[in-house]
Design a protein around this motif. Structure first.
Motif, PDB file in Angstrom:
ATOM      1  N   CYS A  65       0.815  -1.216   0.000  1.00 31.86           N
ATOM      2  CA  CYS A  65       0.000   0.000   0.000  1.00 31.86           C
ATOM      3  C   CYS A  65       0.855   1.275   0.000  1.00 31.86           C
ATOM      4  CB  CYS A  65      -0.949   0.005   1.204  1.00 31.86           C
ATOM      5  SG  CYS A  65      -0.077  -0.014   2.787  1.00 31.86           S
ATOM      6  N   THR A  66       2.156   1.132  -0.016  1.00 31.75           N
ATOM      7  CA  THR A  66       3.019   2.311   0.137  1.00 31.75           C
ATOM      8  C   THR A  66       3.230   3.027  -1.198  1.00 31.75           C
ATOM      9  OG1 THR A  66       5.170   1.338  -0.388  1.00 31.75           O
ATOM     10  CG2 THR A  66       4.282   0.888   1.802  1.00 31.75           C
TER      11      THR A  66
ATOM     12  N   ASN B 157      -3.120   4.292   3.004  1.00 28.81           N
ATOM     13  CA  ASN B 157      -1.827   4.947   3.137  1.00 28.81           C
ATOM     14  C   ASN B 157      -1.980   6.347   2.550  1.00 28.81           C
ATOM     15  OD1 ASN B 157       0.823   5.903   2.108  1.00 28.81           O
ATOM     16  ND2 ASN B 157       1.563   3.981   2.981  1.00 28.81           N
ATOM     17  N   ASP B 159       0.014   8.693   1.853  1.00 30.71           N
ATOM     18  CA  ASP B 159       0.965   9.127   0.836  1.00 30.71           C
ATOM     19  C   ASP B 159       0.705   8.518  -0.546  1.00 30.71           C
ATOM     20  OD1 ASP B 159       2.894  10.840   2.340  1.00 30.71           O
ATOM     21  OD2 ASP B 159       3.022   9.043   3.566  1.00 30.71           O
ATOM     22  N   SER B 160       0.147   7.312  -0.563  1.00 29.65           N
ATOM     23  CA  SER B 160      -0.102   6.657  -1.859  1.00 29.65           C
ATOM     24  C   SER B 160      -1.569   6.672  -2.241  1.00 29.65           C
ATOM     25  CB  SER B 160       0.365   5.198  -1.798  1.00 29.65           C
ATOM     26  OG  SER B 160      -0.494   4.455  -0.926  1.00 29.65           O
ATOM     27  N   CYS B 164      -4.314  -0.941   2.288  1.00 29.22           N
ATOM     28  CA  CYS B 164      -3.547  -2.157   2.545  1.00 29.22           C
ATOM     29  C   CYS B 164      -4.456  -3.353   2.315  1.00 29.22           C
ATOM     30  CB  CYS B 164      -2.970  -2.157   3.951  1.00 29.22           C
ATOM     31  SG  CYS B 164      -4.169  -1.963   5.239  1.00 29.22           S
ATOM     32  N   HIS B 185      -5.922  -0.525  12.145  1.00 29.09           N
ATOM     33  CA  HIS B 185      -5.042   0.300  11.304  1.00 29.09           C
ATOM     34  C   HIS B 185      -4.548   1.567  12.000  1.00 29.09           C
ATOM     35  CE1 HIS B 185      -3.756   2.795   7.834  1.00 29.09           C
ATOM     36  NE2 HIS B 185      -3.344   1.650   7.350  1.00 29.09           N
ATOM     37  N   THR B 189      -0.614   1.910  13.216  1.00 23.91           N
ATOM     38  CA  THR B 189       0.088   3.018  12.561  1.00 23.91           C
ATOM     39  C   THR B 189       0.722   3.933  13.599  1.00 23.91           C
ATOM     40  OG1 THR B 189      -1.371   2.941  10.637  1.00 23.91           O
ATOM     41  CG2 THR B 189      -0.227   5.018  11.030  1.00 23.91           C
ATOM     42  N   ASP B 383       9.166   1.790   6.261  1.00 23.21           N
ATOM     43  CA  ASP B 383       9.042   2.346   4.905  1.00 23.21           C
ATOM     44  C   ASP B 383       9.792   3.654   4.867  1.00 23.21           C
ATOM     45  OD1 ASP B 383       7.339   0.380   3.693  1.00 23.21           O
ATOM     46  OD2 ASP B 383       5.719   1.161   4.922  1.00 23.21           O
ATOM     47  N   ASP B 386       7.435   6.712   5.865  1.00 20.55           N
ATOM     48  CA  ASP B 386       6.799   5.850   6.856  1.00 20.55           C
ATOM     49  C   ASP B 386       5.384   6.323   7.173  1.00 20.55           C
ATOM     50  OD1 ASP B 386       7.279   3.432   8.147  1.00 20.55           O
ATOM     51  OD2 ASP B 386       7.714   4.393  10.057  1.00 20.55           O
ATOM     52  N   VAL B 387       4.596   5.395   7.677  1.00 20.03           N
ATOM     53  CA  VAL B 387       3.194   5.689   7.970  1.00 20.03           C
ATOM     54  C   VAL B 387       3.066   6.620   9.171  1.00 20.03           C
ATOM     55  CG1 VAL B 387       2.308   3.554   6.991  1.00 20.03           C
ATOM     56  CG2 VAL B 387       3.052   3.591   9.385  1.00 20.03           C
TER      57      VAL B 387
END
Lengths: 501, 501
Positions: A65-66, B157, B159-160, B164, B185, B189, B383, B386-387
């Motif tokens: 999902c990133t 997410n 950013d995207s 998920c 979630h 997170t 990531d 990151d989340v």
């Protein structure tokens, strides 16, 4: 059919990763298209006029999902036909005229801060095609062409069992009446099986780069290193020197008993063993250049000096490799090569004293598959397990060995020749508990070989008019390997790099 | 809530890529689970007894329709909770007791020729968990637990914009009445945002490896090289020396005007420019170790010697970086840091003579975003983006700059500090044609900077109790860079690698 060959013959542009790397002319793809158009035109099921094919290229994915994007690698059918390196494109080819229209994503002008934006005209020159439009113009462009048949790519990859992704675009439903999903896949697959001289040039290049990288690995490997240090070095050579950014698959750098684990190198066993003195190394690695692949395995002792037993096993595999290679030529049936390899392997193991009995009886008892469970070769091209190995669309059963080709060889095919001899505990135990196989095994000798691991000798070849051209250029005999690893002397040579037959 | 903390405290096993690399104890994940369990227990919407969460790990994909598998990289939520490196696993965590059940794929025994097969008991030790079963036992295992609530991971997410993948398993429909998709979630997170000491140790390690790789790149770079040669060298150092197999994202190795293309390095512009004498280099690269990432940018002249103009721009960015870093501490609002960075950048450009006017007026006219269109930092962890950057779940609009965090800083956060100054033709033209911005620009000077490219100085930090710990260890001042690139003298030092505040 007049007019079909109206291709642009001048190639303004090349793909290249710099002056030290191969320049690949865009005419490579014009020729691929020309061959596909000829094949479709010869197909009585394709209308004489108005047939158009549409392919969707690979999409830029993100990791789960990133927003993290892996480095994009083009889908191989799309690459083979158009040579486009960017993500999210489509391409149409008019069968009658050979005219190409590529479709690129339309990006907002503000995207210019993220990537250099170019207009369609830029890409028409870059890819040497008739025209480039935006992907939101696909339906209109196709409507204007009034296709009598819209050929979409739909078919199964026999090695994976997965279907390729048929083109999906807005307005597709308008063409439901003329869409054909059956004709394109077998035709384009067959075209991909036979390599053109320009494709062979790229395959030669990437093989040369990977060969040199293997030599570099063999020059520096030492007991005490981690297996992945050599994976890393190999890739650094291929990328840093040869401009090959992509791995062709997950590399196997197995040493000691790990060299008998055929898929070693994956995330559960990420080439993270310590290389021990006296280990055999089985390094199966090959890079890609502009989506053309290589696939080479070198097997050698970690300390540069074969033990008598390592020499025996190695030479058995080398003889098998060379016997098959010498027999390769157009018209030869792969299944015959398969049986030749099995016979050579069994004869070698019998010569070593590991197998006892009559050669024919051992062939009938499938003794080769105990030590070589995987057939000794596959097609190679835009994929490392290239398409077209099974023209009938299914994998035949010929005993317990996993076959990867079932066809008669033709000039222009690119193949791996990769016999091996692996001491896989699971397979050995199975054979030992099977009376019809265990009767042939020298159990005392096998006991000493249980931790040996495996040997594979994998070369890439092109089938020529009279034999095979060897693309791979690495030390292969025991003497060549020992001289190279111990003294850095290159005693193998040009003779190995020419056509053999 | 008694019983919830019944974790196994002894850590039998570690992840490591060999003796020269970091050993990561499995207790890292026990602690992550402990924190998540605490958070869920504190949530009044989660029942006191019988709540179970189930996560699906990443799947081994193949490239398009082919059987070629890219190297598997675990999904980050799953990694954070369980540390499992293999593909196609699931994991369950009982909220009340903290008991873990991992589920592994059941493979046919014949798969032993492809990969070493291990029983569930092997993995229970490897991952230091209560039990391991097969994925075909998920429904039965859950049924036996009679969950009062089955928490599945489902969320976007920011950013995207991608969701998920919620766990999917045979028999899932039996649990429809108890499935909750909302609670897990946000809680997991938030847990990921604050790093534990054990996580910070991994982040320190991977930053150290990537820092050394950057230094190595700066030591060998020379005009005439291809940009990707340095990308290749960077990765070779991180992998071959540091055991970091994965890129954290697509590396940017932009030189000259390419250094102002923020996503440079993707397939359309694959770091394939020739590095010219006098170019600025902007190299944004960072590797991953056991799914913990680093993200470092070094900017420097290709020939190791700054021109006066390069020095001016560079020092403006460095002052911005250091000003923000000095202001970082718990309780600080990121938006204030954002405005601080904007002010510093504008003040610097004014000091250079490129911008003319009153600082406040220029802030109001969003002049910073002309040169720094991307906010100067983001969270970092499993990531690279990151989340948890946007706890409200949405990205606020604060002018034209792309924001990637909107929250108050807390101890244990890991962040990038990456101000930049980019001369992006598109943004410059836009500003020049906007009277409310062009009035502040010294057009003659800007003209001379149009091909300059860009400078980014990106460090990774941990927010400490009183300030920030700098994880990155590379030459940063003009003098340090010139001494290192010209003479190989390391004049920066320990002082930079300690807590600063």
């Amino acid at each position: 059919m007049a007019g079909k060959m109206a291709f642009q013959n001048t190639t303004a542009n090349y793909f290249s990763m710099g002056s030290e790397t191969l320049k690949v002319p865009m005419s490579l793809f014009s020729l691929n298209r020309q061959r596909l158009v000829k094949s479709l035109s010869d197909n009585p099921e394709v209308p004489n006029t108005g047939a158009v094919l549409l392919l969707e290229g690979g999409k830029q994915e993100t990791r789960y999902c990133t927003p993290m994007e892996p480095v994009f690698r083009q889908e191989s059918f799309f690459h083979w036909l158009f040579g486009v390196v960017e993500a999210d494109w489509f391409g149409a080819l008019e069968v009658e005229s050979g005219r190409v229209t590529l479709f690129m994503p339309r990006l907002h002008p503000s995207f210019a801060m993220w990537s250099e934006l170019h207009p369609p005209e830029h890409f028409a020159v870059k890819y040497n095609v008739d025209r480039v439009r935006y992907t939101d113009e696909i339906a209109q462009t196709l409507s204007d062409l009034k296709p009598s048949m819209l050929l979409l790519l739909n078919g199964v990859n026999v090695d994976s069992g997965k279907y390729c992704k048929e083109a999906v675009f807005t307005g597709k439903e308008k063409f439901n009446d003329v869409i054909d999903r059956k004709l394109l896949h077998p035709d384009i697959t067959e075209c991909r099986v036979i390599k053109t001289p320009e494709e062979i040039e790229v395959l030669r290049y990437v093989n040369q780069v990977s060969s040199k990288a293997h030599c570099e690995v063999m020059r520096v490997v030492k007991p005490g290193m981690m297996e992945y240090e050599l994976e890393s070095l190999f890739h650094h050579y291929c990328y840093g020197v040869g401009g090959c950014r992509h791995y062709a698959w997950i590399y196997t750098c197995g040493t000691g008993k790990n060299s008998a684990v055929l898929n070693y190198g994956n995330s559960g066993s990420p080439n993270n063993g310590v290389i021990k003195d006296g280990d055999m190394c089985l390094f199966d690695m090959g890079s890609e250049y502009y989506c053309y692949t290589s696939d080479i395995t070198c097997s050698f002792p970690s300390n540069g000096r074969f033990t008598p037993t390592q020499k025996l096993v190695y030479n058995t595999v080398l003889r098998t490799n060379r016997s098959v290679m010498a027999a390769i030529k157009p018209g030869v049936d792969w299944i015959d090569m398969h049986h030749l390899a099995e016979r050579e392997l069994i004869a070698g193991l019998k010569g070593m004293g590991l197998l006892l009995g009559n050669l024919k009886d051992m062939m009938n008892a499938n003794m080769a598959s105990v030590f070589m469970p995987l057939s000794f070769g596959h097609l190679l091209g835009c994929d490392v397990l290239d398409v077209g190995g099974f023209p009938t669309g299914s994998r035949p059963t010929t005993g317990p060995m996993v076959l990867r080709i079932n066809r008669t060889l033709q000039e222009g095919m690119c193949l791996t020749i990769e016999p091996g001899c692996y001491f896989v505990p699971y397979l050995l135990d199975k054979a030992l508990s099977n009376p019809s196989q265990s009767c042939f095994i020298n159990k005392d000798m096998l006991e000493t070989l249980k931790g040996f691991g495996g040997v594979r000798i994998e070369d890439d070849i092109i089938v020529t008019s009279s034999g095979a051209e060897l693309l791979t250029d690495v030390p292969r005999t025991v003497q060549e390997i020992e001289e190279w690893m111990q003294n850095g002397n290159k005693t193998w040579g040009k003779k190995d790099n020419k056509t053999i037959s």
